[in-house]
Scaffold this motif. Structure first.
Motif, short mmCIF file in Angstrom:
data_model
loop_
_atom_site.label_atom_id
_atom_site.label_comp_id
_atom_site.label_asym_id
_atom_site.label_seq_id
_atom_site.Cartn_x
_atom_site.Cartn_y
_atom_site.Cartn_z
N CYS A 50 0.87 -1.18 0.07
CA CYS A 50 -0.04 0.13 0.10
C CYS A 50 1.05 1.20 0.10
N PRO A 51 1.24 1.78 -1.22
CA PRO A 51 2.50 2.69 -1.16
C PRO A 51 1.81 3.96 -0.64
N GLU A 52 0.51 4.43 -0.30
CA GLU A 52 -0.02 5.83 0.18
C GLU A 52 0.63 5.66 1.63
N VAL A 53 0.98 4.52 2.56
CA VAL A 53 1.09 4.60 3.77
C VAL A 53 2.46 5.31 4.10
N THR A 54 2.63 6.04 4.89
CA THR A 54 3.67 6.83 5.38
C THR A 54 4.72 5.95 6.31
N GLU A 55 6.15 6.18 6.06
CA GLU A 55 6.90 5.62 6.77
C GLU A 55 6.54 5.51 8.40
N GLY A 56 6.22 6.57 8.97
CA GLY A 56 5.80 6.81 10.12
C GLY A 56 4.76 5.71 10.60
N PHE A 57 3.57 5.78 9.81
CA PHE A 57 2.50 4.80 9.98
C PHE A 57 2.80 3.49 9.87
N GLN A 58 4.04 3.16 8.92
CA GLN A 58 4.64 1.75 8.63
C GLN A 58 5.07 1.36 9.98
N ARG A 59 5.79 2.36 10.75
CA ARG A 59 6.58 2.10 11.93
C ARG A 59 5.64 1.64 13.16
N LEU A 60 4.59 2.50 13.09
CA LEU A 60 3.60 2.28 14.31
C LEU A 60 3.00 0.84 13.98
N ILE A 61 2.62 0.64 12.93
CA ILE A 61 2.15 -0.91 12.63
C ILE A 61 2.98 -1.79 12.88
#
Length: 100
Positions: A50-61
């Motif tokens: 899901c390329p729309e996901v930001t790196e920060g959100f990726q880290r949180l998940i």
């Protein structure tokens, strides 16, 4: 009780569950909602699918999906505050705790 595919590792092992178990399950649901897949059924990161996901959100998940509960955010409030910071950085206003 729960659906095994959405249960945290500690729940599956019959150990005590707390708020960090809920964060694990929520992260699974968010990952699946965004990608149509569960994270443990493939080796790709959320942002690869899901390329729309930001790196920060990726880290949180990723942090919420850590197998060891001690490595996850300690509470929903901690996760919420991290999400709040991500929202501020992108110009999205999220309601503060207690505003509802």
């Amino acid at each position: 009780l729960g659906t095994p595919r959405y249960m945290s590792p500690e729940q599956l092992a019959g150990q005590a569950a707390d708020a960090r178990s809920d964060l694990y399950s929520l992260a699974l649901l968010l990952y699946e909602a965004l990608t149509g897949k569960l994270p443990y059924t493939n080796s790709k990161r959320l942002c690869d699918l899901c390329p729309e996901v930001t790196e920060g959100f990726q880290r949180l998940i990723e942090d919420c999906l850590k197998p060891n509960p001690a490595d996850r955010p300690r509470s929903a409030l901690e996760a919420y505050l991290r999400l709040q910071e991500l929202g501020k950085a992108s110009g999205i206003l999220i309601m503060p705790p207690g505003a509802m």
